[in-house]
Design a protein around this motif. Structure first.
Motif, PDB file in Angstrom:
ATOM      1  N   ILE A  62      33.467  43.295  16.354  1.00 22.97           N
ATOM      2  CA  ILE A  62      34.753  43.898  16.008  1.00 22.97           C
ATOM      3  C   ILE A  62      34.942  45.233  16.720  1.00 22.97           C
ATOM      4  O   ILE A  62      35.987  45.494  17.319  1.00 22.97           O
ATOM      5  CB  ILE A  62      34.868  44.054  14.475  1.00 22.97           C
ATOM      6  CG1 ILE A  62      34.946  42.668  13.821  1.00 22.97           C
ATOM      7  CG2 ILE A  62      36.054  44.908  14.092  1.00 22.97           C
ATOM      8  CD1 ILE A  62      34.794  42.687  12.324  1.00 22.97           C
ATOM      9  N   VAL A  63      33.927  46.085  16.682  1.00 18.96           N
ATOM     10  CA  VAL A  63      34.038  47.409  17.306  1.00 18.96           C
ATOM     11  C   VAL A  63      34.168  47.291  18.819  1.00 18.96           C
ATOM     12  O   VAL A  63      34.983  47.983  19.434  1.00 18.96           O
ATOM     13  CB  VAL A  63      32.826  48.292  16.915  1.00 18.96           C
ATOM     14  CG1 VAL A  63      32.777  49.563  17.736  1.00 18.96           C
ATOM     15  CG2 VAL A  63      32.883  48.616  15.431  1.00 18.96           C
ATOM     16  N   SER A  64      33.406  46.404  19.444  1.00 23.99           N
ATOM     17  CA  SER A  64      33.521  46.263  20.896  1.00 23.99           C
ATOM     18  C   SER A  64      34.870  45.683  21.289  1.00 23.99           C
ATOM     19  O   SER A  64      35.413  46.030  22.345  1.00 23.99           O
ATOM     20  CB  SER A  64      32.383  45.402  21.443  1.00 23.99           C
ATOM     21  OG  SER A  64      32.435  44.090  20.917  1.00 23.99           O
TER      22      SER A  64
ATOM     23  N   LEU B 128      35.137  40.638  29.248  1.00 19.56           N
ATOM     24  CA  LEU B 128      33.980  39.797  28.983  1.00 19.56           C
ATOM     25  C   LEU B 128      32.680  40.564  29.237  1.00 19.56           C
ATOM     26  O   LEU B 128      31.735  40.478  28.458  1.00 19.56           O
ATOM     27  CB  LEU B 128      34.018  38.541  29.855  1.00 19.56           C
ATOM     28  CG  LEU B 128      32.827  37.598  29.736  1.00 19.56           C
ATOM     29  CD1 LEU B 128      32.764  36.996  28.348  1.00 19.56           C
ATOM     30  CD2 LEU B 128      32.897  36.533  30.801  1.00 19.56           C
ATOM     31  N   VAL B 129      32.663  41.340  30.322  1.00 10.91           N
ATOM     32  CA  VAL B 129      31.484  42.151  30.625  1.00 10.91           C
ATOM     33  C   VAL B 129      31.261  43.190  29.520  1.00 10.91           C
ATOM     34  O   VAL B 129      30.123  43.449  29.131  1.00 10.91           O
ATOM     35  CB  VAL B 129      31.619  42.819  32.008  1.00 10.91           C
ATOM     36  CG1 VAL B 129      30.554  43.857  32.238  1.00 10.91           C
ATOM     37  CG2 VAL B 129      31.589  41.765  33.101  1.00 10.91           C
ATOM     38  N   CYS B 130      32.331  43.760  29.003  1.00  9.44           N
ATOM     39  CA  CYS B 130      32.221  44.724  27.899  1.00  9.44           C
ATOM     40  C   CYS B 130      31.573  44.068  26.685  1.00  9.44           C
ATOM     41  O   CYS B 130      30.664  44.641  26.074  1.00  9.44           O
ATOM     42  CB  CYS B 130      33.597  45.273  27.545  1.00  9.44           C
ATOM     43  SG  CYS B 130      33.618  46.372  26.112  1.00  9.44           S
ATOM     44  N   PHE B 131      32.020  42.864  26.338  1.00 10.20           N
ATOM     45  CA  PHE B 131      31.450  42.152  25.194  1.00 10.20           C
ATOM     46  C   PHE B 131      29.969  41.870  25.402  1.00 10.20           C
ATOM     47  O   PHE B 131      29.140  42.129  24.525  1.00 10.20           O
ATOM     48  CB  PHE B 131      32.201  40.841  24.943  1.00 10.20           C
ATOM     49  CG  PHE B 131      31.524  39.955  23.944  1.00 10.20           C
ATOM     50  CD1 PHE B 131      31.483  40.292  22.604  1.00 10.20           C
ATOM     51  CD2 PHE B 131      30.912  38.777  24.345  1.00 10.20           C
ATOM     52  CE1 PHE B 131      30.853  39.479  21.678  1.00 10.20           C
ATOM     53  CE2 PHE B 131      30.282  37.961  23.430  1.00 10.20           C
ATOM     54  CZ  PHE B 131      30.254  38.314  22.100  1.00 10.20           C
TER      55      PHE B 131
ATOM     56  N   TRP C  34      27.858  45.149  25.247  1.00 11.17           N
ATOM     57  CA  TRP C  34      27.682  45.628  23.871  1.00 11.17           C
ATOM     58  C   TRP C  34      26.744  44.719  23.087  1.00 11.17           C
ATOM     59  O   TRP C  34      25.926  45.180  22.299  1.00 11.17           O
ATOM     60  CB  TRP C  34      29.030  45.718  23.157  1.00 11.17           C
ATOM     61  CG  TRP C  34      29.725  47.009  23.403  1.00 11.17           C
ATOM     62  CD1 TRP C  34      30.758  47.225  24.260  1.00 11.17           C
ATOM     63  CD2 TRP C  34      29.440  48.276  22.800  1.00 11.17           C
ATOM     64  NE1 TRP C  34      31.120  48.539  24.225  1.00 11.17           N
ATOM     65  CE2 TRP C  34      30.326  49.209  23.328  1.00 11.17           C
ATOM     66  CE3 TRP C  34      28.510  48.693  21.862  1.00 11.17           C
ATOM     67  CZ2 TRP C  34      30.323  50.539  22.952  1.00 11.17           C
ATOM     68  CZ3 TRP C  34      28.503  50.018  21.478  1.00 11.17           C
ATOM     69  CH2 TRP C  34      29.400  50.923  22.027  1.00 11.17           C
ATOM     70  N   HIS C  35      26.889  43.410  23.293  1.00 11.18           N
ATOM     71  CA  HIS C  35      26.040  42.452  22.573  1.00 11.18           C
ATOM     72  C   HIS C  35      24.567  42.662  22.925  1.00 11.18           C
ATOM     73  O   HIS C  35      23.716  42.739  22.029  1.00 11.18           O
ATOM     74  CB  HIS C  35      26.473  41.023  22.903  1.00 11.18           C
ATOM     75  CG  HIS C  35      25.662  39.978  22.206  1.00 11.18           C
ATOM     76  ND1 HIS C  35      25.729  39.772  20.853  1.00 11.18           N
ATOM     77  CD2 HIS C  35      24.745  39.098  22.674  1.00 11.18           C
ATOM     78  CE1 HIS C  35      24.898  38.800  20.512  1.00 11.18           C
ATOM     79  NE2 HIS C  35      24.289  38.376  21.601  1.00 11.18           N
TER      80      HIS C  35
ATOM     81  N   CYS D  83      21.747  44.122  20.292  1.00 14.07           N
ATOM     82  CA  CYS D  83      20.579  43.270  20.011  1.00 14.07           C
ATOM     83  C   CYS D  83      19.288  43.977  20.399  1.00 14.07           C
ATOM     84  O   CYS D  83      18.285  43.903  19.680  1.00 14.07           O
ATOM     85  CB  CYS D  83      20.704  41.937  20.740  1.00 14.07           C
ATOM     86  SG  CYS D  83      21.909  40.827  20.016  1.00 14.07           S
ATOM     87  N   ALA D  84      19.300  44.673  21.528  1.00 17.04           N
ATOM     88  CA  ALA D  84      18.108  45.419  21.950  1.00 17.04           C
ATOM     89  C   ALA D  84      17.822  46.574  20.986  1.00 17.04           C
ATOM     90  O   ALA D  84      16.664  46.856  20.678  1.00 17.04           O
ATOM     91  CB  ALA D  84      18.293  45.938  23.367  1.00 17.04           C
ATOM     92  N   ALA D  85      18.873  47.230  20.497  1.00 17.49           N
ATOM     93  CA  ALA D  85      18.674  48.323  19.545  1.00 17.49           C
ATOM     94  C   ALA D  85      18.084  47.810  18.234  1.00 17.49           C
ATOM     95  O   ALA D  85      17.175  48.430  17.672  1.00 17.49           O
ATOM     96  CB  ALA D  85      19.996  49.045  19.286  1.00 17.49           C
TER      97      ALA D  85
END
Length: 149
Positions: free
Chosen positions: A72-74, A89-92, A95-96, A100-102
């Motif tokens: 939602i935020v992205s 699409l690159v932004c999504f 962020w994903h 996930c890494a965080a």
């Protein structure tokens, strides 16, 4: 007549990253066939891990909740920034992967196998379609609010 008792409820602290008990425990009785009963040969090195399904479900639920907020935020960020087409699409995807890494590094201390029984690819790809739909909804909504009206 046999009576069944329910196990005691686990206490989850919603403000902490841990539960009151471990999500996985090594049970010395899980390997009954491998250890000698009453002998000195039954050491802790030959035990199997016992998985708590409630803890696994809670972990998966928390991960999904964080990923949903990320979608939602992205989408809001991409819409406000005016990203269109491939750049959205690159932004999504960016962020994903970052979220996930965080989660993996901060919440799971880099050890994915203790908290989920998924591979790294399955962890990244799990539930990406609903996330992409939420992202697209908020992306188009905020893009329309900022740039069309």
């Amino acid at each position: 007549i046999t009576t069944t008792t329910t196990p005691p409820q686990r206490k989850y602290n919603r403000y902490s990253t841990t539960t009151d008990d471990n999500s996985m425990i090594a049970d010395p009785m899980a390997d009954l066939g491998g250890a000698q009963a009453g002998g000195a040969g039954g050491d802790m090195g030959s035990t199997k891990e016992v998985v708590d399904p409630m803890a696994m479900a809670m972990n998966t639920q928390r991960i999904d909740r964080i990923k949903n907020v990320m979608g939602i935020v992205s989408g809001c960020v991409a819409g406000v920034c005016g990203l269109t087409g491939f750049s959205g699409l690159v932004c999504f995807l960016l962020w994903h992967v970052l979220v996930c890494a965080a989660i993996w590094m901060v919440k799971m201390n880099g050890n994915l196998s203790i908290y989920t029984k998924q591979s790294l690819f399955a962890y990244l790809a799990n539930g990406i379609q609903p996330l992409a739909l939420s992202f697209t909804l908020f992306w188009t909504f905020f893009y329309g609010l900022v740039y069309l009206y």
